[in-house]
Design a protein around this motif. Structure first.
Motif, PDB file in Angstrom:
ATOM      1  N   ILE A 100       5.088  10.552  10.576  1.00 28.87           N
ATOM      2  CA  ILE A 100       6.654  10.422  10.438  1.00 28.87           C
ATOM      3  C   ILE A 100       6.939   9.877   8.995  1.00 28.87           C
ATOM      4  O   ILE A 100       6.068   9.801   8.215  1.00 28.87           O
ATOM      5  CB  ILE A 100       7.172   9.207  11.371  1.00 28.87           C
ATOM      6  CG1 ILE A 100       8.514   9.177  11.624  1.00 28.87           C
ATOM      7  CG2 ILE A 100       6.517   7.957  10.610  1.00 28.87           C
ATOM      8  CD1 ILE A 100       8.999   8.441  12.874  1.00 28.87           C
ATOM      9  N   GLN A 101       8.238  10.224   8.630  1.00 27.49           N
ATOM     10  CA  GLN A 101       8.654   9.975   7.325  1.00 27.49           C
ATOM     11  C   GLN A 101       7.811  11.139   6.214  1.00 27.49           C
ATOM     12  O   GLN A 101       7.686  12.058   6.550  1.00 27.49           O
ATOM     13  CB  GLN A 101       8.547   8.616   6.901  1.00 27.49           C
ATOM     14  CG  GLN A 101       9.421   7.792   7.659  1.00 27.49           C
ATOM     15  CD  GLN A 101       9.321   6.271   7.562  1.00 27.49           C
ATOM     16  OE1 GLN A 101      10.056   5.552   8.337  1.00 27.49           O
ATOM     17  NE2 GLN A 101       8.619   5.534   6.554  1.00 27.49           N
TER      18      GLN A 101
ATOM     19  N   ASP B 210       7.068  14.128  13.686  1.00 31.61           N
ATOM     20  CA  ASP B 210       8.423  13.807  14.064  1.00 31.61           C
ATOM     21  C   ASP B 210       9.314  15.013  13.568  1.00 31.61           C
ATOM     22  O   ASP B 210       9.284  15.490  12.308  1.00 31.61           O
ATOM     23  CB  ASP B 210       8.737  12.438  13.176  1.00 31.61           C
ATOM     24  CG  ASP B 210      10.403  12.212  13.498  1.00 31.61           C
ATOM     25  OD1 ASP B 210      10.862  12.402  14.698  1.00 31.61           O
ATOM     26  OD2 ASP B 210      10.800  11.925  12.325  1.00 31.61           O
TER      27      ASP B 210
ATOM     28  N   PHE C  88      12.287  15.353  13.311  1.00 33.81           N
ATOM     29  CA  PHE C  88      13.524  14.900  12.287  1.00 33.81           C
ATOM     30  C   PHE C  88      12.963  15.108  10.874  1.00 33.81           C
ATOM     31  O   PHE C  88      13.630  15.389   9.934  1.00 33.81           O
ATOM     32  CB  PHE C  88      14.181  13.535  12.941  1.00 33.81           C
ATOM     33  CG  PHE C  88      15.359  13.318  11.836  1.00 33.81           C
ATOM     34  CD1 PHE C  88      16.491  13.866  12.027  1.00 33.81           C
ATOM     35  CD2 PHE C  88      14.961  12.374  10.630  1.00 33.81           C
ATOM     36  CE1 PHE C  88      17.490  13.249  11.197  1.00 33.81           C
ATOM     37  CE2 PHE C  88      15.938  11.963   9.913  1.00 33.81           C
ATOM     38  CZ  PHE C  88      17.171  12.633  10.001  1.00 33.81           C
TER      39      PHE C  88
ATOM     40  N   ILE D 167      11.680  11.758  18.602  1.00 29.04           N
ATOM     41  CA  ILE D 167      11.470  10.517  18.646  1.00 29.04           C
ATOM     42  C   ILE D 167      11.351   9.823  20.015  1.00 29.04           C
ATOM     43  O   ILE D 167      10.668   8.696  20.113  1.00 29.04           O
ATOM     44  CB  ILE D 167      12.625   9.754  17.701  1.00 29.04           C
ATOM     45  CG1 ILE D 167      12.174   8.229  17.231  1.00 29.04           C
ATOM     46  CG2 ILE D 167      13.805   9.562  18.463  1.00 29.04           C
ATOM     47  CD1 ILE D 167      10.997   8.262  16.062  1.00 29.04           C
ATOM     48  N   GLU D 168      12.040  10.366  20.936  1.00 26.44           N
ATOM     49  CA  GLU D 168      11.840   9.774  22.150  1.00 26.44           C
ATOM     50  C   GLU D 168      10.406  10.149  22.856  1.00 26.44           C
ATOM     51  O   GLU D 168      10.153   9.260  23.709  1.00 26.44           O
ATOM     52  CB  GLU D 168      12.872  10.815  23.247  1.00 26.44           C
ATOM     53  CG  GLU D 168      14.269  10.655  23.171  1.00 26.44           C
ATOM     54  CD  GLU D 168      14.834  11.214  21.858  1.00 26.44           C
ATOM     55  OE1 GLU D 168      14.216  12.083  21.083  1.00 26.44           O
ATOM     56  OE2 GLU D 168      16.130  10.936  21.376  1.00 26.44           O
TER      57      GLU D 168
ATOM     58  N   ALA E   1      12.305   4.331   4.089  1.00 32.01           N
ATOM     59  CA  ALA E   1      12.750   4.977   5.455  1.00 32.01           C
ATOM     60  C   ALA E   1      12.316   4.293   6.653  1.00 32.01           C
ATOM     61  O   ALA E   1      12.681   4.676   7.565  1.00 32.01           O
ATOM     62  CB  ALA E   1      11.970   6.356   5.241  1.00 32.01           C
TER      63      ALA E   1
ATOM     64  N   THR F  85      13.772   4.728  10.603  1.00 27.76           N
ATOM     65  CA  THR F  85      12.908   4.856  11.647  1.00 27.76           C
ATOM     66  C   THR F  85      12.917   4.158  12.714  1.00 27.76           C
ATOM     67  O   THR F  85      13.001   4.235  13.805  1.00 27.76           O
ATOM     68  CB  THR F  85      11.470   5.030  11.010  1.00 27.76           C
ATOM     69  OG1 THR F  85      11.362   6.183  10.161  1.00 27.76           O
ATOM     70  CG2 THR F  85      10.501   5.279  12.116  1.00 27.76           C
TER      71      THR F  85
ATOM     72  N   ARG G 286      16.179   4.316  14.643  1.00 26.25           N
ATOM     73  CA  ARG G 286      15.944   5.416  15.595  1.00 26.25           C
ATOM     74  C   ARG G 286      15.192   5.093  16.573  1.00 26.25           C
ATOM     75  O   ARG G 286      15.591   5.603  17.705  1.00 26.25           O
ATOM     76  CB  ARG G 286      15.261   6.649  14.720  1.00 26.25           C
ATOM     77  CG  ARG G 286      16.131   7.459  13.728  1.00 26.25           C
ATOM     78  CD  ARG G 286      15.418   8.532  12.970  1.00 26.25           C
ATOM     79  NE  ARG G 286      15.068   9.604  13.683  1.00 26.25           N
ATOM     80  CZ  ARG G 286      13.895  10.442  13.734  1.00 26.25           C
ATOM     81  NH1 ARG G 286      12.851   9.654  12.751  1.00 26.25           N
ATOM     82  NH2 ARG G 286      13.499  11.195  14.404  1.00 26.25           N
ATOM     83  N   ILE G 287      14.230   4.496  16.647  1.00 25.05           N
ATOM     84  CA  ILE G 287      13.148   4.071  17.700  1.00 25.05           C
ATOM     85  C   ILE G 287      14.110   3.423  18.718  1.00 25.05           C
ATOM     86  O   ILE G 287      13.980   3.428  19.955  1.00 25.05           O
ATOM     87  CB  ILE G 287      11.987   3.329  17.307  1.00 25.05           C
ATOM     88  CG1 ILE G 287      10.893   4.352  16.381  1.00 25.05           C
ATOM     89  CG2 ILE G 287      11.214   2.732  18.503  1.00 25.05           C
ATOM     90  CD1 ILE G 287       9.993   3.582  15.670  1.00 25.05           C
TER      91      ILE G 287
ATOM     92  N   ALA H 188      16.674   5.660  20.672  1.00 21.31           N
ATOM     93  CA  ALA H 188      16.045   6.120  21.452  1.00 21.31           C
ATOM     94  C   ALA H 188      15.662   5.278  22.769  1.00 21.31           C
ATOM     95  O   ALA H 188      15.775   5.808  23.914  1.00 21.31           O
ATOM     96  CB  ALA H 188      14.780   6.884  21.051  1.00 21.31           C
ATOM     97  N   ALA H 189      15.001   4.061  22.433  1.00 25.12           N
ATOM     98  CA  ALA H 189      14.635   3.407  23.424  1.00 25.12           C
ATOM     99  C   ALA H 189      15.538   2.955  24.492  1.00 25.12           C
ATOM    100  O   ALA H 189      15.614   2.892  25.743  1.00 25.12           O
ATOM    101  CB  ALA H 189      13.815   2.245  22.919  1.00 25.12           C
TER     102      ALA H 189
ATOM    103  N   GLN I  88      17.284   5.759  26.757  1.00 20.28           N
ATOM    104  CA  GLN I  88      16.408   5.957  27.629  1.00 20.28           C
ATOM    105  C   GLN I  88      16.368   4.754  28.905  1.00 20.28           C
ATOM    106  O   GLN I  88      15.843   4.978  29.666  1.00 20.28           O
ATOM    107  CB  GLN I  88      14.830   6.240  26.969  1.00 20.28           C
ATOM    108  CG  GLN I  88      14.551   7.354  26.518  1.00 20.28           C
ATOM    109  CD  GLN I  88      13.082   7.254  25.735  1.00 20.28           C
ATOM    110  OE1 GLN I  88      12.473   6.455  25.835  1.00 20.28           O
ATOM    111  NE2 GLN I  88      12.733   8.375  25.295  1.00 20.28           N
TER     112      GLN I  88
END
Lengths: 120, 126, 135
Positions: free
Chosen positions: A52-53, A82, A84, A103-104, C17, C21, C24-25, C28-29, C32
């Motif tokens: 990631i990143q 990732d 993205f 990311i999901e 970053a 990130t 974003r996590i 998403a969590a 869901q």
């Protein structure tokens, strides 16, 4: 000094989720992390590496060091990148063995029972 | 829940904080009942070196009252029954010999770390 | 059944970053249908500061309205709203000592003050734990 760390059945069922945010161009510690990933896999553990990143930078097909991820995949490590972070860096072709992931997917992996998530 | 805290980053704002915030956090977790062990790797192996001296800093008339002492903080963690492991290759790469280090830690090789991880339910890398 | 994810973060806003990130996590969590606990340690306590303001961009020649510059406190406020809509829980704990040393006590609605003890208790009750340290 002895380093005989014994195993239980529960230990063997653990999943290791390494999340690599660093890249081999900027971070001298990047190879050490990949060596650890490889070492854990060699003990027959279920190992995932989620890039990631800037961790995705060396997955570009043809990039120096990209073979490290291909080799880990061949050794049985699930190597994910990732989507993205790839798109953000205009990486549309990744080396064999690396699979783009949303990311999901990372959230799902984090919530799987018995997962040890290790950020680097 | 057995926790292995891997400390890699070193000297991150230690002067502003008068200690290392991750050693501090882990000591706080231990005080609150956590079953935590430490693994020093990367530049954080330097925390085990005796003779670190960050004293004497002043900004105008304002003096730093308490310089950070990561070696002493590690000793205090071990006194609180927190096992401390340290990567021997990382020591060697940085020219650090046993004689100059605090005692009580267990040296492990990089190759031994995968087996070490299996002894813990959670592995947090700082 | 909803699961719970606990995340510890350390980075201040607009520096790395890692913040994006982590958010974003969390996004998403929550989307869901999971609960999330965030332990904001050190510079991360500044993420929720109420006084953050969007700015114009003189290099691009845009006004405040045109630029629509994001603020982390607005993103996090929106995450609280997302949790409410999805009937799940977002718990945001700002490390109290970290808040004090930064003068960062004026934050948006939602977060609460806490300590490493809260992080440990949340971790024990969680289905997943992720630590994202500042480098």
């Amino acid at each position: 000094m002895t380093q005989d760390f014994s195993l239980t059945q529960e230990d063997l069922m653990a999943k290791y989720l390494f999340i690599e945010s660093r890249d081999p161009y900027d971070s001298a510690d990047s190879p050490n992390l990949l060596e650890l990933v490889k070492g854990v896999r060699e003990r027959n553990q279920d190992v995932m590496l989620f890039l990631i990143q800037n961790g995705v930078l060396a997955t570009r097909d043809g990039a120096r060091h990209s073979e490290r991820y291909r080799d880990l995949a061949r050794a049985g490590v699930s190597v994910l990148a990732d989507s993205f972070s790839l798109r953000e860096r205009a990486i549309d072709r990744v080396v064999d063995g690396v699979k783009p992931a949303e990311i999901e997917r990372l959230v799902g992996l984090l919530l799987e029972p018995g997962t040890k998530a290790i950020w680097h | 829940m057995k926790i292995l805290s891997i400390v890699e980053t070193a000297y991150r704002a230690t002067l502003e904080e008068q200690d290392d915030t991750i050693l501090w956090l882990n000591h706080s977790l231990k005080n609150n009942g956590a079953d935590v062990s430490l693994l020093l790797r990367g530049n954080a192996v330097n925390y085990a070196v005796r003779g670190q001296n960050a004293g004497g800093l002043a900004f105008g008339d304002r003096k730093l009252a308490h310089a950070p002492e990561p070696d002493r903080d590690l000793q205090k963690l071990m006194e609180a029954k927190v096992p401390v492991y340290i990567i021997e290759e990382d020591l060697r790469e940085r020219g650090l010999a046993q004689a100059g280090l605090i005692g009580g830690m267990e040296k492990v090789s990089r190759k031994a770390v995968p087996a070490l991880l299996e002894r813990f339910d959670q592995v947090w890398h700082w | 059944m909803a699961k719970t994810l606990t995340i510890a973060i350390m980075d201040p806003p607009y520096e790395t970053a890692n913040t994006t990130t982590a958010l974003r996590i969390v996004n998403a969590a929550l989307t869901q249908g999971n609960n999330v606990t965030v332990f904001a340690y050190e510079g991360a306590v500044n993420l929720t500061m109420k006084g953050q303001q969007p700015h114009a961009n003189p290099v691009k020649g845009t006004s405040v309205e045109q630029e629509q510059h994001p603020t982390t406190k607005d993103w996090i406020a929106s995450l609280f709203e997302l949790a409410r809509k999805n009937s799940v829980k977002l718990e945001w704990i700002n490390c109290g000592l970290c808040v004090d040393e930064r003068g960062a006590g004026d934050w948006i609605e939602g977060p609460r003050r806490g300590s490493p003890k809260d992080f440990y208790e949340a971790a024990q009750k969680s289905d997943g734990i992720l630590v994202i340290p500042a480098k």
